[in-house]
Design a protein around this motif. Sequence first.
Motif, mmCIF file in Angstrom:
data_model
loop_
_atom_site.group_PDB
_atom_site.id
_atom_site.type_symbol
_atom_site.label_atom_id
_atom_site.label_comp_id
_atom_site.label_asym_id
_atom_site.label_seq_id
_atom_site.Cartn_x
_atom_site.Cartn_y
_atom_site.Cartn_z
ATOM 1 N N VAL A 1 0.840 -1.197 0.000
ATOM 2 C CA VAL A 1 0.000 0.000 0.000
ATOM 3 C C VAL A 1 0.880 1.253 0.000
ATOM 4 C CG1 VAL A 1 -1.593 1.353 1.422
ATOM 5 C CG2 VAL A 1 -2.037 -1.053 1.001
ATOM 6 N N ARG A 2 1.929 1.250 0.824
ATOM 7 C CA ARG A 2 2.829 2.396 0.888
ATOM 8 C C ARG A 2 3.487 2.640 -0.474
ATOM 9 N NH1 ARG A 2 6.861 0.779 4.405
ATOM 10 N NH2 ARG A 2 5.142 0.100 5.674
ATOM 11 N N LEU A 3 3.925 1.589 -1.131
ATOM 12 C CA LEU A 3 4.544 1.706 -2.448
ATOM 13 C C LEU A 3 3.547 2.240 -3.472
ATOM 14 C CD1 LEU A 3 6.955 1.194 -4.345
ATOM 15 C CD2 LEU A 3 6.039 -1.108 -4.687
ATOM 16 N N LEU A 4 2.333 1.712 -3.456
ATOM 17 C CA LEU A 4 1.314 2.175 -4.397
ATOM 18 C C LEU A 4 0.951 3.640 -4.154
ATOM 19 C CD1 LEU A 4 -0.972 -0.975 -4.545
ATOM 20 C CD2 LEU A 4 0.517 -0.104 -6.358
ATOM 21 N N GLU A 5 0.919 4.048 -2.895
ATOM 22 C CA GLU A 5 0.631 5.447 -2.591
ATOM 23 C C GLU A 5 1.738 6.359 -3.122
ATOM 24 O OE1 GLU A 5 0.043 5.294 1.643
ATOM 25 O OE2 GLU A 5 -2.122 4.994 1.441
ATOM 26 N N GLN A 6 2.992 5.925 -2.987
ATOM 27 C CA GLN A 6 4.109 6.708 -3.514
ATOM 28 C C GLN A 6 4.029 6.796 -5.036
ATOM 29 O OE1 GLN A 6 7.482 4.609 -1.954
ATOM 30 N NE2 GLN A 6 7.444 5.680 0.003
ATOM 31 N N GLU A 7 3.736 5.677 -5.689
ATOM 32 C CA GLU A 7 3.607 5.683 -7.143
ATOM 33 C C GLU A 7 2.465 6.592 -7.584
ATOM 34 O OE1 GLU A 7 3.132 1.578 -8.166
ATOM 35 O OE2 GLU A 7 5.259 1.129 -7.921
ATOM 36 N N ASN A 8 1.368 6.554 -6.861
ATOM 37 C CA ASN A 8 0.222 7.400 -7.184
ATOM 38 C C ASN A 8 0.587 8.881 -7.043
ATOM 39 O OD1 ASN A 8 -2.443 7.908 -7.929
ATOM 40 N ND2 ASN A 8 -3.127 7.943 -5.798
ATOM 41 N N GLU A 9 1.333 9.221 -6.018
ATOM 42 C CA GLU A 9 1.753 10.607 -5.809
ATOM 43 C C GLU A 9 2.650 11.076 -6.954
ATOM 44 O OE1 GLU A 9 2.143 14.343 -4.066
ATOM 45 O OE2 GLU A 9 0.682 12.749 -3.741
ATOM 46 N N VAL A 10 3.569 10.227 -7.397
ATOM 47 C CA VAL A 10 4.437 10.576 -8.522
ATOM 48 C C VAL A 10 3.597 10.811 -9.775
ATOM 49 C CG1 VAL A 10 6.212 9.675 -10.088
ATOM 50 C CG2 VAL A 10 6.481 9.435 -7.617
ATOM 51 N N LEU A 11 2.662 9.945 -10.041
ATOM 52 C CA LEU A 11 1.810 10.098 -11.219
ATOM 53 C C LEU A 11 0.939 11.357 -11.133
ATOM 54 C CD1 LEU A 11 0.734 6.395 -11.801
ATOM 55 C CD2 LEU A 11 2.316 7.756 -13.183
ATOM 56 N N ARG A 12 0.438 11.660 -9.942
ATOM 57 C CA ARG A 12 -0.375 12.854 -9.757
ATOM 58 C C ARG A 12 0.445 14.108 -10.035
ATOM 59 N NH1 ARG A 12 -1.155 16.607 -6.269
ATOM 60 N NH2 ARG A 12 0.200 15.770 -4.676
ATOM 61 N N ARG A 13 1.670 14.149 -9.531
ATOM 62 C CA ARG A 13 2.538 15.305 -9.768
ATOM 63 C C ARG A 13 2.930 15.420 -11.239
ATOM 64 N NH1 ARG A 13 6.583 16.015 -4.599
ATOM 65 N NH2 ARG A 13 4.933 15.995 -3.022
ATOM 66 N N ALA A 14 3.198 14.275 -11.865
ATOM 67 C CA ALA A 14 3.546 14.295 -13.289
ATOM 68 C C ALA A 14 2.374 14.805 -14.120
ATOM 69 C CB ALA A 14 3.964 12.900 -13.749
ATOM 70 N N ALA A 15 1.178 14.385 -13.805
ATOM 71 C CA ALA A 15 -0.005 14.837 -14.537
ATOM 72 C C ALA A 15 -0.205 16.338 -14.357
ATOM 73 C CB ALA A 15 -1.244 14.076 -14.074
ATOM 74 N N ALA A 16 0.005 16.843 -13.158
ATOM 75 C CA ALA A 16 -0.134 18.282 -12.900
ATOM 76 C C ALA A 16 0.919 19.056 -13.674
ATOM 77 C CB ALA A 16 -0.024 18.567 -11.407
ATOM 78 N N TYR A 17 2.142 18.561 -13.690
ATOM 79 C CA TYR A 17 3.227 19.234 -14.416
ATOM 80 C C TYR A 17 2.952 19.251 -15.918
ATOM 81 C CZ TYR A 17 7.822 20.112 -16.429
ATOM 82 O OH TYR A 17 8.847 20.612 -17.164
ATOM 83 N N LEU A 18 2.539 18.111 -16.457
ATOM 84 C CA LEU A 18 2.280 18.025 -17.897
ATOM 85 C C LEU A 18 1.060 18.847 -18.298
ATOM 86 C CD1 LEU A 18 3.064 14.267 -18.507
ATOM 87 C CD2 LEU A 18 4.459 16.246 -19.143
ATOM 88 N N SER A 19 0.065 18.956 -17.443
ATOM 89 C CA SER A 19 -1.111 19.764 -17.790
ATOM 90 C C SER A 19 -0.742 21.256 -17.821
ATOM 91 C CB SER A 19 -2.256 19.513 -16.826
ATOM 92 O OG SER A 19 -1.931 19.999 -15.546
ATOM 93 N N GLN A 20 0.187 21.680 -16.999
ATOM 94 C CA GLN A 20 0.643 23.077 -17.027
ATOM 95 C C GLN A 20 1.490 23.355 -18.256
ATOM 96 O OE1 GLN A 20 2.674 24.089 -13.439
ATOM 97 N NE2 GLN A 20 0.786 24.304 -12.254
ATOM 98 N N ALA A 21 2.219 22.356 -18.726
ATOM 99 C CA ALA A 21 3.060 22.519 -19.900
ATOM 100 C C ALA A 21 2.231 22.708 -21.145
ATOM 101 C CB ALA A 21 3.991 21.330 -20.057
ATOM 102 N N ASN A 22 0.998 22.217 -21.184
ATOM 103 C CA ASN A 22 0.133 22.319 -22.338
ATOM 104 C C ASN A 22 -0.762 23.565 -22.335
ATOM 105 O OD1 ASN A 22 1.105 19.946 -23.441
ATOM 106 N ND2 ASN A 22 -0.374 18.676 -22.346
ATOM 107 N N LEU A 23 -0.602 24.440 -21.369
ATOM 108 C CA LEU A 23 -1.401 25.660 -21.292
ATOM 109 C C LEU A 23 -0.974 26.620 -22.412
ATOM 110 C CD1 LEU A 23 -1.492 26.421 -17.455
ATOM 111 C CD2 LEU A 23 -3.337 25.517 -18.862
ATOM 112 N N PRO A 24 -1.961 27.336 -23.015
ATOM 113 C CA PRO A 24 -1.588 28.298 -24.054
ATOM 114 C C PRO A 24 -0.720 29.410 -23.484
ATOM 115 C CG PRO A 24 -3.997 28.228 -23.720
ATOM 116 C CD PRO A 24 -3.359 27.289 -22.746
ATOM 117 N N GLY A 25 0.204 29.898 -24.288
ATOM 118 C CA GLY A 25 1.088 30.963 -23.847
ATOM 119 C C GLY A 25 2.392 30.465 -23.274
ATOM 120 N N LYS A 26 2.627 29.202 -23.315
ATOM 121 C CA LYS A 26 3.891 28.675 -22.787
ATOM 122 C C LYS A 26 4.732 28.134 -23.903
ATOM 123 C CE LYS A 26 3.209 28.133 -18.072
ATOM 124 N NZ LYS A 26 3.971 27.790 -16.984
#
Length: 97
Positions: free
Chosen positions: A72-97
């Motif tokens: 469970v601890r490992l899966l939670e860490q993996e989920n956190e990494v994926l959540r941060r990656a998704a947030a980072y990639l969604s900001q990279a696709n914003l217009p004006g960047k």
Amino acid sequence: MPKPYPKEFRDDVVRVARNREPGVRLKQVAADFGISESCLTNWLKRADVEDGVKSGTTTAQSAAERELRKRVRLLEQENEVLRRAAAYLSQANLPGK
């Protein structure tokens, strides 16, 4: 912390304590084997749980729970990494960047 006694030794002491003669106290059995009475009492309780005489968590169940908590601890860490990656990639696709 003292080194734990071997499983075979503990099993032998528990067997002797369970099959002791009437009138022989646990304190005497413990003294004969060079352990404390409280240690022997704990071993007897643990043996009762392992043998299914009393309810409780067995050693196998404890090990399985430990493994599940690790997973469970490992899966939670993996989920956190994926959540941060998704947030980072969604900001990279914003217009004006």
